[in-house]
Design a protein around this motif. Structure first.
Motif, PDB file in Angstrom:
ATOM      1  N   GLN A 202       4.921 -14.226  -4.256  1.00 27.78           N
ATOM      2  CA  GLN A 202       3.483 -13.972  -4.406  1.00 27.78           C
ATOM      3  C   GLN A 202       2.895 -13.379  -3.132  1.00 27.78           C
ATOM      4  O   GLN A 202       2.031 -12.500  -3.193  1.00 27.78           O
ATOM      5  N   PHE A 203       3.353 -13.851  -1.974  1.00 33.41           N
ATOM      6  CA  PHE A 203       2.887 -13.303  -0.701  1.00 33.41           C
ATOM      7  C   PHE A 203       3.200 -11.810  -0.624  1.00 33.41           C
ATOM      8  O   PHE A 203       2.354 -10.999  -0.238  1.00 33.41           O
ATOM      9  N   ARG A 204       4.419 -11.439  -1.026  1.00 32.62           N
ATOM     10  CA  ARG A 204       4.809 -10.025  -0.995  1.00 32.62           C
ATOM     11  C   ARG A 204       3.988  -9.208  -1.987  1.00 32.62           C
ATOM     12  O   ARG A 204       3.530  -8.097  -1.670  1.00 32.62           O
ATOM     13  N   LEU A 205       3.813  -9.731  -3.190  1.00 35.62           N
ATOM     14  CA  LEU A 205       3.071  -9.000  -4.217  1.00 35.62           C
ATOM     15  C   LEU A 205       1.621  -8.778  -3.791  1.00 35.62           C
ATOM     16  O   LEU A 205       1.068  -7.694  -3.994  1.00 35.62           O
ATOM     17  N   LYS A 206       1.011  -9.799  -3.184  1.00 37.45           N
ATOM     18  CA  LYS A 206      -0.372  -9.654  -2.723  1.00 37.45           C
ATOM     19  C   LYS A 206      -0.481  -8.577  -1.652  1.00 37.45           C
ATOM     20  O   LYS A 206      -1.459  -7.815  -1.617  1.00 37.45           O
ATOM     21  N   SER A 207       0.514  -8.506  -0.781  1.00 32.01           N
ATOM     22  CA  SER A 207       0.511  -7.476   0.272  1.00 32.01           C
ATOM     23  C   SER A 207       0.579  -6.081  -0.334  1.00 32.01           C
ATOM     24  O   SER A 207      -0.108  -5.154   0.114  1.00 32.01           O
ATOM     25  N   VAL A 208       1.390  -5.926  -1.392  1.00 28.89           N
ATOM     26  CA  VAL A 208       1.504  -4.639  -2.079  1.00 28.89           C
ATOM     27  C   VAL A 208       0.204  -4.303  -2.798  1.00 28.89           C
ATOM     28  O   VAL A 208      -0.302  -3.175  -2.727  1.00 28.89           O
ATOM     29  N   LEU A 209      -0.371  -5.289  -3.500  1.00 30.39           N
ATOM     30  CA  LEU A 209      -1.596  -5.051  -4.272  1.00 30.39           C
ATOM     31  C   LEU A 209      -2.770  -4.720  -3.353  1.00 30.39           C
ATOM     32  O   LEU A 209      -3.578  -3.842  -3.665  1.00 30.39           O
ATOM     33  N   ASN A 210      -2.870  -5.421  -2.217  1.00 33.07           N
ATOM     34  CA  ASN A 210      -3.931  -5.117  -1.252  1.00 33.07           C
ATOM     35  C   ASN A 210      -3.804  -3.686  -0.746  1.00 33.07           C
ATOM     36  O   ASN A 210      -4.803  -2.966  -0.594  1.00 33.07           O
ATOM     37  N   ALA A 211      -2.562  -3.264  -0.483  1.00 34.06           N
ATOM     38  CA  ALA A 211      -2.337  -1.915   0.028  1.00 34.06           C
ATOM     39  C   ALA A 211      -2.689  -0.861  -1.013  1.00 34.06           C
ATOM     40  O   ALA A 211      -3.211   0.212  -0.679  1.00 34.06           O
ATOM     41  N   ARG A 212      -2.404  -1.150  -2.275  1.00 35.09           N
ATOM     42  CA  ARG A 212      -2.659  -0.169  -3.339  1.00 35.09           C
ATOM     43  C   ARG A 212      -4.144   0.129  -3.513  1.00 35.09           C
ATOM     44  O   ARG A 212      -4.512   1.218  -3.958  1.00 35.09           O
ATOM     45  N   THR A 213      -4.998  -0.825  -3.184  1.00 36.63           N
ATOM     46  CA  THR A 213      -6.434  -0.627  -3.395  1.00 36.63           C
ATOM     47  C   THR A 213      -7.177  -0.292  -2.098  1.00 36.63           C
ATOM     48  O   THR A 213      -8.401  -0.212  -2.091  1.00 36.63           O
ATOM     49  N   SER A 214      -6.427  -0.121  -1.006  1.00 29.67           N
ATOM     50  CA  SER A 214      -7.061   0.130   0.293  1.00 29.67           C
ATOM     51  C   SER A 214      -6.537   1.414   0.922  1.00 29.67           C
ATOM     52  O   SER A 214      -5.437   1.865   0.616  1.00 29.67           O
ATOM     53  N   LYS A 215      -7.350   1.980   1.796  1.00 28.48           N
ATOM     54  CA  LYS A 215      -6.964   3.175   2.542  1.00 28.48           C
ATOM     55  C   LYS A 215      -7.275   2.974   4.022  1.00 28.48           C
ATOM     56  O   LYS A 215      -8.229   2.271   4.388  1.00 28.48           O
ATOM     57  N   TYR A 216      -6.443   3.595   4.850  1.00 27.46           N
ATOM     58  CA  TYR A 216      -6.680   3.582   6.299  1.00 27.46           C
ATOM     59  C   TYR A 216      -7.521   4.803   6.639  1.00 27.46           C
ATOM     60  O   TYR A 216      -7.163   5.923   6.269  1.00 27.46           O
ATOM     61  N   ILE A 217      -8.646   4.588   7.306  1.00 29.73           N
ATOM     62  CA  ILE A 217      -9.555   5.698   7.593  1.00 29.73           C
ATOM     63  C   ILE A 217      -9.740   5.850   9.103  1.00 29.73           C
ATOM     64  O   ILE A 217      -9.863   4.860   9.826  1.00 29.73           O
ATOM     65  N   HIS A 253     -11.158   3.473  13.789  1.00 33.47           N
ATOM     66  CA  HIS A 253     -10.052   3.240  12.860  1.00 33.47           C
ATOM     67  C   HIS A 253     -10.357   1.977  12.065  1.00 33.47           C
ATOM     68  O   HIS A 253     -10.674   0.937  12.652  1.00 33.47           O
ATOM     69  N   THR A 254     -10.245   2.045  10.744  1.00 35.91           N
ATOM     70  CA  THR A 254     -10.510   0.854   9.943  1.00 35.91           C
ATOM     71  C   THR A 254      -9.861   0.987   8.564  1.00 35.91           C
ATOM     72  O   THR A 254      -9.231   2.009   8.259  1.00 35.91           O
ATOM     73  N   VAL A 255     -10.001  -0.042   7.764  1.00 34.61           N
ATOM     74  CA  VAL A 255      -9.478  -0.063   6.402  1.00 34.61           C
ATOM     75  C   VAL A 255     -10.656  -0.174   5.445  1.00 34.61           C
ATOM     76  O   VAL A 255     -11.613  -0.918   5.692  1.00 34.61           O
ATOM     77  N   ILE A 256     -10.576   0.568   4.341  1.00 34.20           N
ATOM     78  CA  ILE A 256     -11.668   0.575   3.375  1.00 34.20           C
ATOM     79  C   ILE A 256     -11.095   0.518   1.963  1.00 34.20           C
ATOM     80  O   ILE A 256      -9.998   1.042   1.708  1.00 34.20           O
ATOM     81  N   ASN A 257     -11.806  -0.128   1.082  1.00 36.59           N
ATOM     82  CA  ASN A 257     -11.410  -0.111  -0.317  1.00 36.59           C
ATOM     83  C   ASN A 257     -11.522   1.317  -0.834  1.00 36.59           C
ATOM     84  O   ASN A 257     -12.520   1.996  -0.599  1.00 36.59           O
ATOM     85  N   GLU A 258     -10.488   1.773  -1.522  1.00 37.30           N
ATOM     86  CA  GLU A 258     -10.424   3.168  -1.965  1.00 37.30           C
ATOM     87  C   GLU A 258     -11.644   3.562  -2.790  1.00 37.30           C
ATOM     88  O   GLU A 258     -12.171   4.666  -2.665  1.00 37.30           O
TER      89      GLU A 258
END
Length: 286
Positions: A202-217, A253-258
């Motif tokens: 679950q820890f790994r899946l959450k890391s993947v899901l968080n990344a899928r909905t976020s972008k580095y700006i 530099h930051t992270v934002i929801n896509e």
């Protein structure tokens, strides 16, 4: 011998492909040959069983498998007693009521006394009871959409993704009964040792899901507008701000929801932001 977490996955179709992809993105390597019904991970204590979607709730209930990647709609129909873990964000669809295009549909009351064909009888019964509607159900395992055309039913309830199948069969969607996506379902009989493995998964899946909905700006900003831009882009804790060689300017530099990016783009530009770059994130651990 160390135990392995047993996970059920649909053996074919889009849910199979998306399930394979998320496990791979979580760093889990699975050696599954063609038509193989069971496979083990080479680098994680996981055993994958490829099963018919409709059979998975019973396997979870009986403890044959510990967890499953399954459509939420199947759990609602066949496994409401089974614990739902993470929503996985893929294989999205809806279970909808559809009628022939010639049917003059105004409200659900128009289906009082009607014949409805479906593969989801429990879901339909609950919906009809809530709506105080009496109807005759015809349970079909297969192509439900053809039922009105051959005179078997006045309406159908089935899964809808794009709506193209309904269109081809001269049907129109009139009610959305529920919305569904893939979820991680957990067996009530999972052991403590396998529960510990599940938590790592679950820890790994959450890391993947968080990344899928976020972008580095990344962007360049005038220093006199930094407070406004930071307020607009708070990031996970706070943005990284670095001075540029040009005096009076900084790099942010930051992270934002896509989904938020396009909403805030015009405001960023109005604050003088320049050189805005957006990059995908492979994994994100919060």
């Amino acid at each position: 011998m160390k135990q392995k977490l047993r996970i059920a996955v649909q053996k074919s179709g889009r849910l199979f492909e998306d399930s394979q992809r998320i496990l791979k993105d979580a760093g889990i390597s699975i050696d599954n040959g063609k038509e193989q019904l069971k496979a083990s991970s080479q680098n994680f204590p996981l055993e994958v069983l490829y099963l018919r979607n409709g059979d998975i709730p019973q396997y979870l209930r009986d403890g044959v498998v510990d967890v499953a990647i399954i459509g939420e709609n199947v759990l609602i129909e066949k496994g409401e007693d089974i614990v739902k873990g993470e929503k996985l964000g893929f294989s999205k669809c809806r279970v909808s009521l559809a009628v022939p295009k010639s049917f003059k549909y105004n409200s659900i009351r128009d289906l009082n006394g009607a014949k409805i064909a479906t593969s989801y009888p429990n879901t339909v019964k609950q919906f009809l009871q809530k709506s105080n509607i009496e109807a005759e159900l015809h349970i079909i395992n297969g192509s439900v959409e053809i039922a009105p055309n051959i005179g078997l039913a006045d309406a159908i309830v089935d899964i809808v993704s794009s709506g193209s199948t309904l269109f081809k069969n001269n049907l129109k969607e009139v009610e959305v009964i529920l919305k569904s996506e893939a979820v991680l379902a957990i067996s009530p009989q999972i052991s403590e040792e396998r529960q510990a493995i599940l938590e790592k998964l679950q820890f790994r899946l959450k890391s993947v899901l968080n990344a899928r909905t976020s972008k580095y700006i990344l962007l360049n900003a005038p220093n006199d507008k930094l407070e406004d831009i930071i307020r607009l882009l708070p990031g996970m804790r706070s943005p990284t701000v670095l001075p540029l060689a040009e005096e009076g300017w900084s790099s942010v530099h930051t992270v934002i929801n896509e989904q938020r990016f396009w909403e805030v783009l015009d405001e960023l530009k109005s604050y003088g932001a320049e050189g805005i770059l957006v990059a995908p994130i492979e994994k994100m651990v919060l």
